[in-house]
Design an enzyme around this catalytic site. Structure first.
Site, PDB file in Angstrom:
ATOM      1  N   ASN A  15       0.851  -1.191   0.000  1.00 41.18           N
ATOM      2  CA  ASN A  15       0.000   0.000   0.000  1.00 41.18           C
ATOM      3  C   ASN A  15       0.897   1.255   0.000  1.00 41.18           C
ATOM      4  O   ASN A  15       1.614   1.525   0.968  1.00 41.18           O
ATOM      5  CB  ASN A  15      -0.894  -0.040   1.249  1.00 41.18           C
ATOM      6  CG  ASN A  15      -1.834   1.139   1.342  1.00 41.18           C
ATOM      7  OD1 ASN A  15      -1.442   2.271   1.107  1.00 41.18           O
ATOM      8  ND2 ASN A  15      -3.069   0.873   1.701  1.00 41.18           N
ATOM      9  N   GLY A  17       0.291   4.412   0.220  1.00 45.44           N
ATOM     10  CA  GLY A  17      -0.002   5.424   1.240  1.00 45.44           C
ATOM     11  C   GLY A  17       0.607   5.047   2.579  1.00 45.44           C
ATOM     12  O   GLY A  17       1.227   5.874   3.259  1.00 45.44           O
ATOM     13  N   ASP A  76      -1.103  -4.152   9.901  1.00 45.73           N
ATOM     14  CA  ASP A  76      -2.464  -4.499   9.484  1.00 45.73           C
ATOM     15  C   ASP A  76      -3.393  -3.521  10.169  1.00 45.73           C
ATOM     16  O   ASP A  76      -3.298  -3.295  11.380  1.00 45.73           O
ATOM     17  CB  ASP A  76      -2.831  -5.940   9.824  1.00 45.73           C
ATOM     18  CG  ASP A  76      -4.043  -6.367   9.000  1.00 45.73           C
ATOM     19  OD1 ASP A  76      -3.899  -6.473   7.768  1.00 45.73           O
ATOM     20  OD2 ASP A  76      -5.138  -6.557   9.566  1.00 45.73           O
ATOM     21  N   SER A  77      -4.264  -2.921   9.407  1.00 53.43           N
ATOM     22  CA  SER A  77      -5.053  -1.827   9.954  1.00 53.43           C
ATOM     23  C   SER A  77      -6.455  -1.850   9.381  1.00 53.43           C
ATOM     24  O   SER A  77      -6.752  -2.600   8.450  1.00 53.43           O
ATOM     25  CB  SER A  77      -4.360  -0.493   9.651  1.00 53.43           C
ATOM     26  OG  SER A  77      -3.884  -0.461   8.327  1.00 53.43           O
ATOM     27  N   GLY A 160      -7.201   5.694   1.236  1.00 46.89           N
ATOM     28  CA  GLY A 160      -8.263   4.880   1.846  1.00 46.89           C
ATOM     29  C   GLY A 160      -9.480   5.695   2.277  1.00 46.89           C
ATOM     30  O   GLY A 160     -10.039   6.484   1.509  1.00 46.89           O
ATOM     31  N   TYR A 161      -9.859   5.562   3.529  1.00 46.49           N
ATOM     32  CA  TYR A 161     -11.066   6.205   4.053  1.00 46.49           C
ATOM     33  C   TYR A 161     -10.795   7.622   4.592  1.00 46.49           C
ATOM     34  O   TYR A 161     -11.697   8.242   5.176  1.00 46.49           O
ATOM     35  CB  TYR A 161     -11.670   5.330   5.161  1.00 46.49           C
ATOM     36  CG  TYR A 161     -12.067   3.953   4.675  1.00 46.49           C
ATOM     37  CD1 TYR A 161     -13.317   3.730   4.089  1.00 46.49           C
ATOM     38  CD2 TYR A 161     -11.193   2.877   4.770  1.00 46.49           C
ATOM     39  CE1 TYR A 161     -13.674   2.467   3.607  1.00 46.49           C
ATOM     40  CE2 TYR A 161     -11.537   1.612   4.296  1.00 46.49           C
ATOM     41  CZ  TYR A 161     -12.775   1.423   3.720  1.00 46.49           C
ATOM     42  OH  TYR A 161     -13.130   0.181   3.252  1.00 46.49           O
TER      43      TYR A 161
END
Ligand code: ITT
Length: 205
Positions: A15, A17, A76-77, A160-161
């Site tokens: 990822n 980001g 991990d998130s 992402g969010y």
């Protein structure tokens, strides 16, 4: 305070980001060579079959460590929304009803699930960071931050969010924060700051 360290650590994520944030958060460990999977020529897609962030972080950290033989840091998130019973949680990267979905598709999917539910849509981000050293037990740290989901996107930063995760106290979404501001308060920032003393120990051995 800057600490001069010698050695290399693999940042085990695909990822982009996350990678940027991890590089910034670990930059205070001066002299430590922060390697990406691309730098070491590894292209792994670890199946995240765990039932918790901790298990999935361990799976990623150990898989990369075992392939490259380097001390490895993995994350991990996820996002947990109270009105959705904690969804998407460990499914945050896969939260969609369409194959090949983008971050924007996942945000739209989440907002569609929240439509009609009473606000505020309180939520937290969670990150579990693991450090997997060759021949050693894996070490873990957890970080979180609280806010609420808003129905309109705001801001261009992050990933992402972030554009729909709002901090009422700041009056800004995560995507309206600078990288430094995000790292200061984010779930990932909090988890990585927990890991810094252990990383200093590992590299000062
Ligand atoms: P790697 O496993 O390769 O590290 P990933 O994106 O698949 O990348 P995760 O399985 O940990 O990573 O999924 C985390 C997802 O949770 C991520 O893709 C985002 O959708 C969301 N997420 C986590 N941290 C976030 C943050 O800081 N800002 C916005 N969304 C975040």
């Amino acid at each position: 305070m800057l600490t001069k360290l010698k050695g290399a650590i693999l940042l085990a994520t695909n990822n982009a980001g996350k990678l940027i944030e991890l590089q910034q958060l670990l930059s205070e460990l001066e002299g430590l060579n922060l390697l990406t999977p691309k730098d070491v020529g590894i292209n792994l897609d670890v199946e995240e079959v765990g039932h918790t962030y901790m298990e999935n972080a361990r799976l990623k950290g150990e898989a990369y460590r075992d392939v490259c033989g380097l001390t490895t840091l993995a994350d991990d998130s996820g996002l947990e929304v109270d009105a959705l019973g904690g969804e998407p949680g460990i499914w945050s990267a896969r939260y969609s009803n369409q194959p090949g979905a983008s971050d924007a598709d996942r945000r739209a999917f989440l907002l569609a699930k929240l439509a009609g539910k009473p606000r505020p849509w309180t939520a937290r981000f969670v990150a579990w960071v693991v450090v997997a050293e060759p021949g050693e037990d894996v070490l873990f740290w957890e970080g979180e931050c609280w806010g609420e989901i808003i129905p309109e996107e705001r801001g261009e930063n992050g990933f992402g969010y972030d554009p729909i995760f709002f901090f009422p106290d700041l009056g800004k979404t995560m995507a309206e924060l600078s990288d430094e501001e995000k790292n200061r308060i984010s779930h990932r920032g909090n988890a990585v700051r927990g890991a810094l003393p252990a990383l200093k120990d590992i590299y000062q051995k």
